[in-house]
Design an enzyme around this catalytic site. Structure first.
Site, mmCIF file in Angstrom:
data_model
loop_
_atom_site.group_PDB
_atom_site.id
_atom_site.type_symbol
_atom_site.label_atom_id
_atom_site.label_comp_id
_atom_site.label_asym_id
_atom_site.label_seq_id
_atom_site.Cartn_x
_atom_site.Cartn_y
_atom_site.Cartn_z
ATOM 1 C CD GLU A 125 39.688 -3.500 -20.813
ATOM 2 O OE1 GLU A 125 40.707 -2.806 -20.913
ATOM 3 O OE2 GLU A 125 38.820 -3.317 -19.967
ATOM 4 C CE1 TYR A 150 43.756 -5.287 -16.431
ATOM 5 C CE2 TYR A 150 42.165 -4.563 -18.078
ATOM 6 C CZ TYR A 150 42.601 -5.509 -17.164
ATOM 7 O OH TYR A 150 41.893 -6.664 -16.990
ATOM 8 C CE LYS A 154 44.613 -9.877 -17.566
ATOM 9 N NZ LYS A 154 44.830 -10.805 -16.418
HETATM 10 P P1 NAD Z 1 40.576 -7.163 -8.669
HETATM 11 O O1 NAD Z 1 41.404 -5.939 -8.885
HETATM 12 O O2 NAD Z 1 39.268 -7.066 -7.981
HETATM 13 O O3 NAD Z 1 41.443 -8.265 -7.874
HETATM 14 C C1 NAD Z 1 42.786 -8.496 -8.144
HETATM 15 C C2 NAD Z 1 43.389 -9.239 -6.956
HETATM 16 O O4 NAD Z 1 44.776 -9.508 -7.251
HETATM 17 C C3 NAD Z 1 43.365 -8.442 -5.656
HETATM 18 O O5 NAD Z 1 42.924 -9.266 -4.599
HETATM 19 C C4 NAD Z 1 44.813 -8.033 -5.444
HETATM 20 O O6 NAD Z 1 45.180 -7.889 -4.085
HETATM 21 C C5 NAD Z 1 45.553 -9.180 -6.106
HETATM 22 N N1 NAD Z 1 46.904 -8.806 -6.553
HETATM 23 C C6 NAD Z 1 47.264 -7.691 -7.257
HETATM 24 N N2 NAD Z 1 48.600 -7.678 -7.442
HETATM 25 C C7 NAD Z 1 49.083 -8.824 -6.883
HETATM 26 C C8 NAD Z 1 50.375 -9.387 -6.778
HETATM 27 N N3 NAD Z 1 51.462 -8.770 -7.294
HETATM 28 N N4 NAD Z 1 50.513 -10.563 -6.129
HETATM 29 C C9 NAD Z 1 49.436 -11.204 -5.604
HETATM 30 N N5 NAD Z 1 48.199 -10.706 -5.657
HETATM 31 C C10 NAD Z 1 48.005 -9.523 -6.299
HETATM 32 O O7 NAD Z 1 40.420 -7.793 -10.126
HETATM 33 P P2 NAD Z 1 39.234 -8.651 -10.753
HETATM 34 O O8 NAD Z 1 38.259 -7.743 -11.363
HETATM 35 O O9 NAD Z 1 38.782 -9.658 -9.768
HETATM 36 O O10 NAD Z 1 40.019 -9.376 -11.946
HETATM 37 C C11 NAD Z 1 40.614 -10.655 -11.749
HETATM 38 C C12 NAD Z 1 41.222 -11.121 -13.063
HETATM 39 O O11 NAD Z 1 40.216 -11.217 -14.057
HETATM 40 C C13 NAD Z 1 42.290 -10.190 -13.630
HETATM 41 O O12 NAD Z 1 43.304 -10.972 -14.208
HETATM 42 C C14 NAD Z 1 41.542 -9.403 -14.702
HETATM 43 O O13 NAD Z 1 42.418 -8.960 -15.706
HETATM 44 C C15 NAD Z 1 40.590 -10.465 -15.199
HETATM 45 N N6 NAD Z 1 39.338 -9.967 -15.807
HETATM 46 C C16 NAD Z 1 38.571 -9.070 -15.127
HETATM 47 C C17 NAD Z 1 37.364 -8.659 -15.675
HETATM 48 C C18 NAD Z 1 36.458 -7.693 -14.950
HETATM 49 O O14 NAD Z 1 35.480 -7.250 -15.518
HETATM 50 N N7 NAD Z 1 36.720 -7.347 -13.703
HETATM 51 C C19 NAD Z 1 36.961 -9.151 -16.922
HETATM 52 C C20 NAD Z 1 37.783 -10.080 -17.580
HETATM 53 C C21 NAD Z 1 38.973 -10.494 -17.004
HETATM 54 O O1 TDX Z 2 32.201 6.015 -13.121
HETATM 55 C C1 TDX Z 2 32.315 5.462 -14.221
HETATM 56 N N1 TDX Z 2 31.523 5.857 -15.264
HETATM 57 C C2 TDX Z 2 31.589 5.305 -16.497
HETATM 58 O O2 TDX Z 2 30.847 5.718 -17.416
HETATM 59 C C3 TDX Z 2 33.246 4.379 -14.463
HETATM 60 C C4 TDX Z 2 34.141 3.909 -13.345
HETATM 61 C C5 TDX Z 2 33.278 3.809 -15.726
HETATM 62 N N2 TDX Z 2 32.485 4.261 -16.715
HETATM 63 C C6 TDX Z 2 32.508 3.585 -18.026
HETATM 64 C C7 TDX Z 2 33.885 3.283 -18.607
HETATM 65 C C8 TDX Z 2 33.645 1.992 -19.369
HETATM 66 O O3 TDX Z 2 33.163 2.272 -20.666
HETATM 67 O O4 TDX Z 2 31.907 2.295 -17.812
HETATM 68 C C9 TDX Z 2 32.561 1.276 -18.589
HETATM 69 C C10 TDX Z 2 33.095 0.211 -17.661
HETATM 70 O O5 TDX Z 2 34.173 0.763 -16.929
HETATM 71 P P1 TDX Z 2 35.034 -0.100 -15.880
HETATM 72 O O6 TDX Z 2 34.136 -0.672 -14.864
HETATM 73 O O7 TDX Z 2 36.169 0.746 -15.439
HETATM 74 O O8 TDX Z 2 35.505 -1.322 -16.803
HETATM 75 P P2 TDX Z 2 36.422 -1.425 -18.120
HETATM 76 O O9 TDX Z 2 37.373 -0.301 -18.239
HETATM 77 O O10 TDX Z 2 35.491 -1.683 -19.278
HETATM 78 O O11 TDX Z 2 37.270 -2.754 -17.781
HETATM 79 C C11 TDX Z 2 36.640 -3.863 -17.096
HETATM 80 O O12 TDX Z 2 36.383 -4.930 -17.993
HETATM 81 C C12 TDX Z 2 37.463 -5.632 -18.518
HETATM 82 C C13 TDX Z 2 37.533 -4.362 -15.958
HETATM 83 O O13 TDX Z 2 37.815 -3.296 -15.086
HETATM 84 C C14 TDX Z 2 38.804 -4.978 -16.477
HETATM 85 O O14 TDX Z 2 39.564 -5.526 -15.420
HETATM 86 C C15 TDX Z 2 38.430 -6.075 -17.446
HETATM 87 O O15 TDX Z 2 39.597 -6.577 -18.053
#
Ligand code: NAD
Ligand code: TDX
Length: 339
Positions: A125, A150, A154
Site C-alpha cells: 500500500e 495507515y 507504513k
Molecule cells: P496485526 O494487526 O494482526 O498484528 C499486529 C501486532 O502488532 C499485534 O499483535 C499487536 O498487538 C502488535 N502491536 C501493535 N502496536 C504495537 C506496539 N506499539 N508495540 C508492540 N506491539 C504492537 O497485523 P498483521 O496483519 O499481522 O501485520 C503485520 C505486519 O505486516 C505489519 O507491519 C503490516 O503492516 C504488515 N503487512 C500486513 C499485510 C496484511 O495483509 N495483513 C500485508 C503486508 C504487510
Molecule cells: O468487510 C469488508 N468488505 C470489503 O469489501 C472489508 C473489511 C473489506 N472489504 C474490502 C476492502 C479492500 O478492498 O476488501 C479489501 C481488503 O480489505 P482489508 O482486509 O481491510 O485489507 P486492505 O485494506 O487491502 O489492507 C490489507 O492489505 C495490506 C491489510 O489490512 C494491511 O495491513 C496490508 O498492509
C-alpha cells in the site's frame, strides 16, 4: 545458534511466522516475541509452542529502554509490529503515528547502536494504487504514493529504514508484501470477516461495487519469503513479495467464499464503500523469485486461491472459540459506519 526477536509476534502474520520458525527453522535456538497485545494481538496465537523455545514479552516498541535491551540480547530482529487496519486509521490515526513511525524509529536506533541484523516488514500500500486497466505492477523501484493514514505511516517507516541503511549502514533488509490471508487473521479484515459472518449466520458484506483488486497471498508463503530473505537476502536490499493473484477482485473473492461454504455465490450484500478506497494493487516479485528462488505454495494457475481459502475456512470453522468473543464488537463498529 541464532536468537530471534519478533516484534508483533502475537498478531496475525507474526504469530504464523513464529509457528513456522519453530516447526521448520531449528537454526533459531530461541525466539522472543515483543508485543503490546493491542486489540489485534492475542497471547493465544502462540498457544502450544514450547516455553523453552518461545518467550512472550508484553511491551511497546516505543519503549526505548526495553527495545534497547531486547535488541542487544538477540542476533536478529524481525519487525512485524504495526497498527495494520486501514478502516481504523480513518477513524483515529494517532496509534498509527505512534507505533508505525515512533516504534520503527525506536527499533532502528537500537539496531544501529548494537549493530544487529534487522528485517522490516512492509506492504504494497505504500505505492498507492493502480487503475483497473493499468497493466503495470509495483516493483522495488516504484515511487511511494500512499493513500490512507495507515499506508502513509507504513511509507514513513520504510523511508526511515532506507535512511538508516544509507546514512548509518545498518544491516537491514526490507520486504513489501501484498494482502495476506490465513489462520489467526483478525476478523476485522476482509476474508476472515466474511468467513465468520457465514459461520455466525450473518450476511457477508462487500464494500461498494467490489471491483477492487488485491493481490492475495497465503500467510505461509509470505513467511517463507521472509525466511529466505533472512538467510540469503542481500543487506540493504528490498524485496517485493506477491503471489500473482492480481486478476481477482473483491467480488470474485466473496463469491468464492460463499461457494466454498455451501451458499449461493450471490448470498452477500453491498455496503457503504471505504472513503478513498484504493482500486488495485499488483506486485512484481521477479527479483525474489529469480535471485532467491522463492515460489508460493498456496497459489497455482489451476486453483488460484481455492486451496488457501479452503484451508483458511476450515481453520475458522475449527476455531470458533478463538474468533467468537470479538465478533459482536467488530460487527457493531462496522454497523455504525453502514458497513
Ligand atoms: P496485526 O494487526 O494482526 O498484528 C499486529 C501486532 O502488532 C499485534 O499483535 C499487536 O498487538 C502488535 N502491536 C501493535 N502496536 C504495537 C506496539 N506499539 N508495540 C508492540 N506491539 C504492537 O497485523 P498483521 O496483519 O499481522 O501485520 C503485520 C505486519 O505486516 C505489519 O507491519 C503490516 O503492516 C504488515 N503487512 C500486513 C499485510 C496484511 O495483509 N495483513 C500485508 C503486508 C504487510
Ligand atoms: O468487510 C469488508 N468488505 C470489503 O469489501 C472489508 C473489511 C473489506 N472489504 C474490502 C476492502 C479492500 O478492498 O476488501 C479489501 C481488503 O480489505 P482489508 O482486509 O481491510 O485489507 P486492505 O485494506 O487491502 O489492507 C490489507 O492489505 C495490506 C491489510 O489490512 C494491511 O495491513 C496490508 O498492509
Amino acid at each position: 545458534m541464532t536468537s530471534l526477536l519478533v516484534t508483533g509476534g502475537a498478531g496475525f502474520i507474526g504469530a504464523n511466522f513464529v509457528r513456522q520458525t519453530v516447526e521448520q527453522h531449528p537454526e533459531y535456538t530461541h525466539i522472543t516475541v515483543l508485543d503490546k497485545l493491542t486489540y489485534a494481538g492475542n497471547a493465544d496465537n502462540l498457544k502450544g509452542l514450547p516455553d523453552s523455545k518461545v518467550t512472550l514479552v508484553q511491551g511497546d516498541i516505543c519503549d526505548a529502554e526495553l527495545v534497547d535491551t531486547l535488541v542487544k540480547d538477540h542476533d536478529v530482529t524481525v519487525h512485524f509490529a504495526a497498527e495494520s487496519h486501514n478502516d481504523n486509521s480513518l477513524n483515529d490515526p494517532s496509534p498509527f503515528i505512534h507505533t508505525n513511525l515512533i516504534g520503527t524509529y525506536t527499533l532502528l536506533e537500537a539496531v544501529r547502536k548494537h549493530n544487529k541484523r534487522f528485517h522490516h516488514i512492509s506492504t504494497d500500500e505504500v505505492f498507492g494504487d493502480l487503475e483497473l486497466d493499468d497493466p503495470n505492477r509495483f516493483t522495488e523501484t516504484t515511487a511511494y504514493k500512499p493513500s490512507s493514514p495507515y499506508s502513509a505511516t507504513k511509507a514513513g517507516s520504510d523511508h526511515l529504514v532506507h535512511a538508516w541503511i544509507r546514512s548509518f549502514g545498518i544491516q537491514a533488509t526490507m520486504s513489501n508484501c501484498s494482502n495476506n490471508y490465513g489462520p489467526y487473521q483478525h476478523i476485522e479484515k476482509f476474508i476472515p470477516r466474511q468467513i465468520t459472518n457465514i459461520l455466525a449466520g450473518l450476511t457477508p458484506k462487500l464494500y461498494g461495487t467490489g471491483e477492487q483488486v488485491r493481490d492475495w497471498i497465503h500467510v505461509d508463503d509470505h513467511n517463507d519469503a521472509v525466511h529466505l530473505i533472512l538467510s540469503k537476502g542481500k543487506i540493504g536490499e528490498t524485496y517485493i513479495i506477491g503471489a500473482d493473484n492480481d486478476h481477482v477482485n473483491n467480488k470474485q473473492v466473496i463469491e468464492l467464499i460463499c461457494e466454498l461454504m455451501g451458499l449461493d455465490k450471490n448470498a452477500y450484500e453491498h455496503v457503504a464503500d471505504r472513503p478513498g478506497h484504493d482500486m488495485r494493487y499488483a506486485m512484481d516479485s521477479t527479483k525474489l523469485r529469480t535471485e532467491l528462488g522463492w515460489a508460493p505454495k498456496y497459489t497455482d494457475v489451476d486453483s488460484g486461491m481455492r486451496k488457501g481459502l479452503e484451508q483458511t475456512i476450515a481453520w475458522y470453522r475449527d476455531n470458533e472459540d478463538w474468533w467468537r468473543p470479538a465478533k459482536n464488537n467488530v460487527e457493531a463498529t462496522y454497523a455504525k459506519q453502514g458497513q
